[in-house]
Design a protein around this motif. Sequence first.
Motif, mmCIF file in Angstrom:
data_model
loop_
_atom_site.group_PDB
_atom_site.id
_atom_site.type_symbol
_atom_site.label_atom_id
_atom_site.label_comp_id
_atom_site.label_asym_id
_atom_site.label_seq_id
_atom_site.Cartn_x
_atom_site.Cartn_y
_atom_site.Cartn_z
ATOM 1 N N ARG A 102 14.051 11.644 -9.432
ATOM 2 C CA ARG A 102 14.607 12.998 -9.303
ATOM 3 C C ARG A 102 14.097 13.718 -8.060
ATOM 4 O O ARG A 102 14.728 14.642 -7.555
ATOM 5 N N ILE A 103 12.904 13.296 -7.559
ATOM 6 C CA ILE A 103 12.286 14.007 -6.441
ATOM 7 C C ILE A 103 12.163 13.090 -5.223
ATOM 8 O O ILE A 103 12.506 13.481 -4.100
ATOM 9 N N ILE A 104 11.662 11.891 -5.414
ATOM 10 C CA ILE A 104 11.539 10.923 -4.316
ATOM 11 C C ILE A 104 12.460 9.752 -4.627
ATOM 12 O O ILE A 104 12.281 9.060 -5.633
ATOM 13 N N LYS A 105 13.455 9.555 -3.769
ATOM 14 C CA LYS A 105 14.454 8.516 -4.008
ATOM 15 C C LYS A 105 14.229 7.345 -3.050
ATOM 16 O O LYS A 105 13.984 7.541 -1.859
ATOM 17 N N THR A 106 14.290 6.150 -3.586
ATOM 18 C CA THR A 106 14.212 4.948 -2.758
ATOM 19 C C THR A 106 15.600 4.608 -2.239
ATOM 20 O O THR A 106 16.548 4.466 -3.031
ATOM 21 N N ILE A 107 15.720 4.527 -0.924
ATOM 22 C CA ILE A 107 16.975 4.100 -0.308
ATOM 23 C C ILE A 107 16.773 2.650 0.112
ATOM 24 O O ILE A 107 16.134 2.355 1.131
ATOM 25 N N HIS A 108 17.258 1.737 -0.697
ATOM 26 C CA HIS A 108 16.936 0.315 -0.542
ATOM 27 C C HIS A 108 17.327 -0.191 0.839
ATOM 28 O O HIS A 108 18.429 0.055 1.337
ATOM 29 N N GLY A 109 16.389 -0.906 1.450
ATOM 30 C CA GLY A 109 16.608 -1.465 2.772
ATOM 31 C C GLY A 109 16.386 -0.485 3.903
ATOM 32 O O GLY A 109 16.461 -0.859 5.078
ATOM 33 N N ARG A 110 16.129 0.804 3.560
ATOM 34 C CA ARG A 110 15.965 1.820 4.610
ATOM 35 C C ARG A 110 14.641 2.561 4.493
ATOM 36 O O ARG A 110 13.889 2.645 5.446
ATOM 37 N N GLY A 111 14.333 3.139 3.322
ATOM 38 C CA GLY A 111 13.091 3.904 3.186
ATOM 39 C C GLY A 111 13.132 4.824 1.994
ATOM 40 O O GLY A 111 13.639 4.440 0.921
ATOM 41 N N TYR A 112 12.647 6.055 2.179
ATOM 42 C CA TYR A 112 12.556 7.014 1.082
ATOM 43 C C TYR A 112 13.093 8.370 1.543
ATOM 44 O O TYR A 112 13.050 8.707 2.735
ATOM 45 N N ARG A 113 13.550 9.164 0.565
ATOM 46 C CA ARG A 113 13.990 10.524 0.883
ATOM 47 C C ARG A 113 13.574 11.486 -0.222
ATOM 48 O O ARG A 113 13.638 11.152 -1.411
ATOM 49 N N PHE A 114 13.105 12.658 0.205
ATOM 50 C CA PHE A 114 12.782 13.736 -0.737
ATOM 51 C C PHE A 114 14.104 14.415 -1.095
ATOM 52 O O PHE A 114 14.785 14.988 -0.225
ATOM 53 N N VAL A 115 14.516 14.377 -2.372
ATOM 54 C CA VAL A 115 15.865 14.819 -2.756
ATOM 55 C C VAL A 115 15.877 16.069 -3.620
ATOM 56 O O VAL A 115 16.943 16.605 -3.916
ATOM 57 N N ALA A 116 14.701 16.567 -4.052
ATOM 58 C CA ALA A 116 14.677 17.778 -4.882
ATOM 59 C C ALA A 116 14.948 19.005 -4.020
ATOM 60 O O ALA A 116 14.679 19.020 -2.817
ATOM 61 N N GLY A 121 5.646 14.460 -11.411
ATOM 62 C CA GLY A 121 6.401 14.310 -12.647
ATOM 63 C C GLY A 121 7.661 13.483 -12.499
ATOM 64 O O GLY A 121 8.569 13.580 -13.327
ATOM 65 N N ASP A 122 7.723 12.670 -11.461
ATOM 66 C CA ASP A 122 8.878 11.808 -11.216
ATOM 67 C C ASP A 122 8.526 10.386 -11.638
ATOM 68 O O ASP A 122 7.356 10.063 -11.885
ATOM 69 N N THR A 123 9.518 9.521 -11.729
ATOM 70 C CA THR A 123 9.273 8.109 -12.022
ATOM 71 C C THR A 123 10.166 7.259 -11.138
ATOM 72 O O THR A 123 11.159 7.734 -10.564
ATOM 73 N N ALA A 127 0.837 -1.201 0.000
ATOM 74 C CA ALA A 127 0.000 0.000 0.000
ATOM 75 C C ALA A 127 0.870 1.249 0.000
ATOM 76 O O ALA A 127 0.579 2.227 -0.708
ATOM 77 N N LEU A 128 1.949 1.227 0.781
ATOM 78 C CA LEU A 128 2.870 2.369 0.799
ATOM 79 C C LEU A 128 3.555 2.522 -0.553
ATOM 80 O O LEU A 128 3.675 3.639 -1.083
ATOM 81 N N SER A 129 3.988 1.413 -1.133
ATOM 82 C CA SER A 129 4.639 1.471 -2.452
ATOM 83 C C SER A 129 3.711 2.076 -3.493
ATOM 84 O O SER A 129 4.138 2.867 -4.351
ATOM 85 N N SER A 130 2.428 1.718 -3.402
ATOM 86 C CA SER A 130 1.445 2.262 -4.342
ATOM 87 C C SER A 130 1.322 3.773 -4.180
ATOM 88 O O SER A 130 1.261 4.513 -5.170
ATOM 89 N N ARG A 131 1.314 4.268 -2.908
ATOM 90 C CA ARG A 131 1.195 5.713 -2.677
ATOM 91 C C ARG A 131 2.457 6.444 -3.133
ATOM 92 O O ARG A 131 2.385 7.553 -3.659
ATOM 93 N N ILE A 132 3.621 5.836 -2.949
ATOM 94 C CA ILE A 132 4.869 6.440 -3.427
ATOM 95 C C ILE A 132 4.837 6.564 -4.947
ATOM 96 O O ILE A 132 5.203 7.608 -5.513
ATOM 97 N N LYS A 133 4.380 5.522 -5.603
ATOM 98 C CA LYS A 133 4.289 5.550 -7.068
ATOM 99 C C LYS A 133 3.354 6.666 -7.529
ATOM 100 O O LYS A 133 3.668 7.412 -8.465
ATOM 101 N N SER A 134 2.206 6.808 -6.844
ATOM 102 C CA SER A 134 1.254 7.853 -7.210
ATOM 103 C C SER A 134 1.825 9.239 -6.925
ATOM 104 O O SER A 134 1.598 10.187 -7.688
ATOM 105 N N ALA A 135 2.567 9.367 -5.811
ATOM 106 C CA ALA A 135 3.172 10.666 -5.484
ATOM 107 C C ALA A 135 4.200 11.049 -6.544
ATOM 108 O O ALA A 135 4.277 12.212 -6.969
ATOM 109 N N ARG A 136 4.993 10.078 -6.974
ATOM 110 C CA ARG A 136 5.974 10.369 -8.036
ATOM 111 C C ARG A 136 5.268 10.819 -9.309
ATOM 112 O O ARG A 136 5.681 11.787 -9.961
ATOM 113 N N ARG A 137 4.213 10.127 -9.661
ATOM 114 C CA ARG A 137 3.491 10.489 -10.880
ATOM 115 C C ARG A 137 2.919 11.899 -10.772
ATOM 116 O O ARG A 137 2.959 12.673 -11.730
ATOM 117 N N ALA A 138 2.415 12.259 -9.593
ATOM 118 C CA ALA A 138 1.807 13.570 -9.409
ATOM 119 C C ALA A 138 2.814 14.703 -9.591
ATOM 120 O O ALA A 138 2.462 15.789 -10.063
#
Length: 859
Positions: A87-101, A80-82, A67-78
């Motif tokens: 470019r905006i939301i980066k997956t840090i594997h094994g840890r979580g996510y970071r806003f990088v823009a 303009g990220d993929t 469910a979280l992965s689905s929301r991250i995907k939708s947030a990226r689409r909103a």
Amino acid sequence: MTHVGVRFGDCELSVERIELRRAGKIVGMEPQVFDVLAYLLRHHERVVPKTELLDQIWGDRFVSESALSSRIKSARRAVGDTGRDQRIIKTIHGRGYRFVADAIEKPQFAGPVHGGAATAGPALEGASIPARQVLRTVGDVPAGIGAAIQISGGPRSGKTELLHHVAGTARRQALAVGLSAPAPASRSPYLCVAGALDEMAQRDPRLLDAIPAGCRAELERAFEGQLPTTRQRWFVAAREFLVAAAEQSGAVLLLDDLHLAHHEALILVDDVARLTHTHRLAVIVAQRSDARPRPGFQVVELADGHRPQIGQPATVDLPAEVAEVLRRAAQLGDRFDRREFTAATGRDAQAAGQLLEQALGSEAICVESDGYRFADPAIAARLTAQVAPALRPTVRTEIATRLVDLGGAPARVANLLLGGREPAMAAPYALEAARIAAASGLHTEVLRWTEAVRNHVDGQAEAALLSLRADALAAVGDHAAVPAYRKALATADLDQAPGLRARLARAALLSEDIASAEEALAGLEPSGGPADGAILLARGMLAYFSGDLDRADAAVEAARAVALAPGAPNRLLDVITLQGLIAHNRGEWFDRLRRELRATSENPQLAATVFDSHLCVAEYLLYGPTPYEEVVALTRQLREQAERTGARRGVAFAVTVAGEAALLAGDLDTARADLAEAVALHVEIAADTGTAHTLQRLAEVELASGDRVAAERLLRRALPLARWSPLARHLLQRIYGTLISAAPAADAALAVVDEAVERLDAPFACIFCQVMIAVPASIACVEGGRLDEARAWLAQAERSAAAWQGTAWQGAVAEARAHLARAEGDDTAASRLLTEAAKLFELAGQPLDAQRCLDAADT
């Protein structure tokens, strides 16, 4: 006043407004997608663990990481990220996510519109008065003043901007808010409403806890895009949820582009809009000016903005490759999802994604919560016109073929192929769409799909289509069901034929065509197959309607044994009802009930089905010639036996029938006491069907005592219970019939008649119970001056009453005829009919009804 927005790239996010803009345009987002994006932005200086996001966004609710992965995907689409670019939301594997823009805070000015609310900016210029009118409606909700508002306007009139601004204003007032729009690619016609309710539930999960478990399960299905278990139950669940939201905080339901919504969704919208009369609820919809006005909605017109002519540029020049893709995408209509866009490109997912980003950057299309839409319908119209008419069918067929490979919805594929003038290719997808619709009782959809391709199927597909079509016709009460079943039989294989013949017989009997039923059942015997129960029940019905009670009893007893077997189709209600009718005709109904008490003493679930079924049979006894003193004495004996055996259902049933007998005999005090006790007993054992029935009867007591307000309150309480009940097709007629009688004036009575017409579609119209609404509806239409409708209702009452020979319903029909005769100027006939009605009521032992007719005859 000022607030702070945060800019990153071409996006700007405002937590105060609960709004994301991209290139200056509002981006529609689901609440949890917005919350995830805002939380990552707020903590952009660090990696946010998945567990922290789950805790902060969902709280105590258990959800999976998917469910979280689905929301991250939708947030990226909103934004303009993929997932590839990050470019905006980066997956840090094994840890979580970071806003990088890079993010920059930007103060913005917001001037007052009404009551301190912020303006929506340039989009509302020139529409300030309509905006204030709608915002004033939202401001009234907390004070208990509901409203149904339709915002009408052409392209670029600011409808969408206004809805988003209203949503933000309502959220700042701590109201429950849901905003959505139709999604043509969805398999569910109700997704636009479900999306709005889902937003409310996501923001306040307590709302789901405030409604019955069955309603909650139905809503959760809808939130996942699934079809409802039944149409009636979905309507109940939606209403109950909105009532809970209105009672807890006040609620605002916002639906954009309603002119694109499915007909079923429009029926639901009109239904929930009625709640605005009595609840803290505003239903605000936006649609094109040329769309049909919604009944009961106040219309707010917006001035049209500049709209380019179809032959003129509607947007900036597009790169040739993007323009070509959008010309093809325009064949899908104003809206499409990512899968459909990919199908339109003819490219792989990666190349299609790049083209989609370019199209978004051009502002020709924009993001919606469920996909994408053209920023202006004029753009879609211009792009469609740029494809030669002769080529459009080919393009639609190409898109449909690609959409099949991508797993597109069968209904969407079928629509495209039909638009491509390929009905034979569309047939298997239309057939699957019909099967999906049939599973949820959307019978008009089944008829639409089968009609579209029925001349383009053969073999097993033809047999399946004709069977689906016949079942749908039978479900909507269409007499064409009998010949449709005959056509289905002509193409069916040997395994299908027994079930089809049994269903043909049932449809024929309900159409009073005994000869066709006899023909269908001739030589048809149970064979140990899945159709045995249907065959035995049909044979029992045929024997009953033919007057052969012994043969009927034998058939239905065998049908009961089959119905009780594990895994058998659910026919037990019909079987037990027929057993009760047979016992009643023999004068052995109370003996039957005593046997049922013994048979169900250790099976509460079976007891529920048995006594729910006998509620209908009891009406034959109550409206027939048996003296009410005798009925009351027998119910006392039944109650004593039930109490001795600990059969709580039996006790509640006996008290109910005793209260009904007292009501019809004119003993209102006794009736009120018995029926109030019966309501309490049914509530205590969670018997919704019995509760709905006794509430309706208690409302009749209040109506006879002159308290229309109390009667309506009880009936409105009974309605959702009745709609949820497996006996809805029997209960709803009575409740709506009493609601019509309880209406304070002619116009209010007609409004209830209209509501009933929409809610009592033919699958819920029992031929026996129809008289219970047809009589009061006919009288209401006479008093409201709608004489043609009055005659139609009277004809229904006469057909239904024919099944109640020797009962008080003959008197009720005579009373309705009298009202019509008086309206037609024949006072002599009216007086004669009223006198006749009074005699019939007197014979049935119903003095209050008899006196009413005598009083009317003297006026």
